[in-house]
Scaffold this active site. Structure first.
Site, PDB file in Angstrom:
ATOM      1  CB  CYS A 151     -34.664  16.011 -42.542  1.00 37.07           C
ATOM      2  SG  CYS A 151     -33.744  17.371 -41.798  1.00 37.07           S
TER       3      CYS A 151
ATOM      4  CB  CYS B 233     -32.767  21.930 -47.582  1.00 35.48           C
ATOM      5  SG  CYS B 233     -34.031  22.223 -46.328  1.00 35.48           S
TER       6      CYS B 233
HETATM    7  N1  DGL Z   1     -35.909  19.940 -44.203  1.00 44.27           N
HETATM    8  C1  DGL Z   1     -34.652  20.002 -43.597  1.00 44.27           C
HETATM    9  C2  DGL Z   1     -33.510  19.583 -44.467  1.00 44.27           C
HETATM   10  O1  DGL Z   1     -33.705  18.842 -45.386  1.00 44.27           O
HETATM   11  C3  DGL Z   1     -34.352  20.871 -42.422  1.00 44.27           C
HETATM   12  C4  DGL Z   1     -34.722  22.299 -42.435  1.00 44.27           C
HETATM   13  C5  DGL Z   1     -34.426  22.920 -41.072  1.00 44.27           C
HETATM   14  O2  DGL Z   1     -35.112  22.546 -40.111  1.00 44.27           O
HETATM   15  O3  DGL Z   1     -33.503  23.751 -40.988  1.00 44.27           O
HETATM   16  O4  DGL Z   1     -32.384  19.944 -44.244  1.00 44.27           O
END
Ligand code: DGL
Length: 290
Positions: free
Chosen positions: A86, A200
């Site tokens: 993440c 993301c």
């Molecule tokens: N998958 C996440 C990232 O890489 C977070 C997405 C979220 O929960 O806003 O930032």
């Protein structure tokens, strides 16, 4: 890959394992890359669905939450390595996690450096959650590694929701992506963008749709393969033997609401049924406004 030493995995587990942590299905884009490179590594998933989405939450609310949840999840599954799958969490909590845990922590770094190197036009777009786009960490990354390349910052929280919808089986339309594509291509400098950083982990899940509905072809880069290489490096460093096939992993979640949807989204991985982890006391929950 065959590793040769006979060191055994933590806690007497039969095979080495990694825990991939995210707020939702973004963990899948990272897991696919790891599975391709390291098919014998057992993958556990720690999904903080009780605090989804991360992108619009404050740093004060997120940092302790991420540290507590990831620590509790690592203890629950006994993984050898924590992969913070993440960007929003990585750009915020890696130092705190490394301080807290004795296991190696692998984080996702937005692919600014490779994108700047790959760009011929000298203009790239960095597409991320609002949190990641505005983070000090990201600004530092750009000033250190963009190397004179112009970076157009594109906050795209709706892509997080759309990636979750796609993993529930919904079809994503050009209309749903139009606003994000406008923020990439129809802003000053947008006509020169030839490379986009998917900063993301949810976004690589929409790569095909973004490429299909973009006004012209560009490169869409992410950090998944780099993460998989780093995990391999750690396995070798820890001298852990990777068997031919991975064992069944665990799926750990923080909210009962939507648990069956999360389980369905992760069906491509060998996992035992979703387990609910109550967030440790003292940590923000959805009931506590940030
Ligand atoms: N998958 C996440 C990232 O890489 C977070 C997405 C979220 O929960 O806003 O930032």
């Amino acid at each position: 890959m065959a590793l040769t030493s006979a060191h055994s995995s933590k806690g007497g587990n039969p095979s080495p394992s990694a825990l991939i942590f995210d707020s939702g299905v973004g963990a899948i884009s990272i897991a696919r890359e790891i599975r391709q490179r390291l098919p014998g590594l057992t993958l556990h998933f720690g999904i903080d669905n009780g605090f989804f989405p991360y992108g619009d939450k404050t740093e004060q609310a997120l940092r302790p939450r991420i540290v507590e949840c990831a620590t509790a999840m690592l203890a629950a599954c006994g993984a050898d390595i924590l992969v913070v799958g993440c960007n929003t969490a990585s750009t915020l909590a890696l130092p705190a996690l490394r301080e807290r845990l004795r296991e190696p922590v692998v984080g996702v770094v937005p692919a600014v450096k490779p994108a700047a190197a790959a760009s011929h036009s000298g203009t790239i777009a960095l597409i991320a959650t609002e949190g990641t786009v505005n983070r000090h960490y990201t600004r530092e990354l750009i000033s250190q590694f963009a190397n004179g390349t112009q970076v157009i910052n594109v906050p795209a929280p709706e892509l997080v929701t759309l990636a979750e919808a796609k993993l529930r089986g919904e079809t994503i339309t050009g209309e749903q992506l139009a606003a994000v594509l406008t923020r990439i291509f129809a802003v000053p400098g947008g006509e020169r963008v030839d490379t986009a950083v998917l900063a993301c982990t949810h976004f690589p899940l929409l790569r095909d749709e973004l490429a299909r509905f973009a006004p012209r072809p560009i490169q869409w880069l992410d950090s998944g393969a780099a993460i998989a290489r780093r995990v391999q490096w750690w396995l070798e460093e820890l001298q852990l033997v990777q068997p031919q096939t991975a064992a069944t992993g665990q799926l750990l979640c923080t909210a009962a609401d939507g648990l069956s949807t999360v389980c369905a989204a992760f069906a491509e991985f060998p996992l035992s049924g979703g387990t609910l982890l109550t967030c440790p006391p003292g940590v923000n929950t959805l009931a506590d406004p940030d």
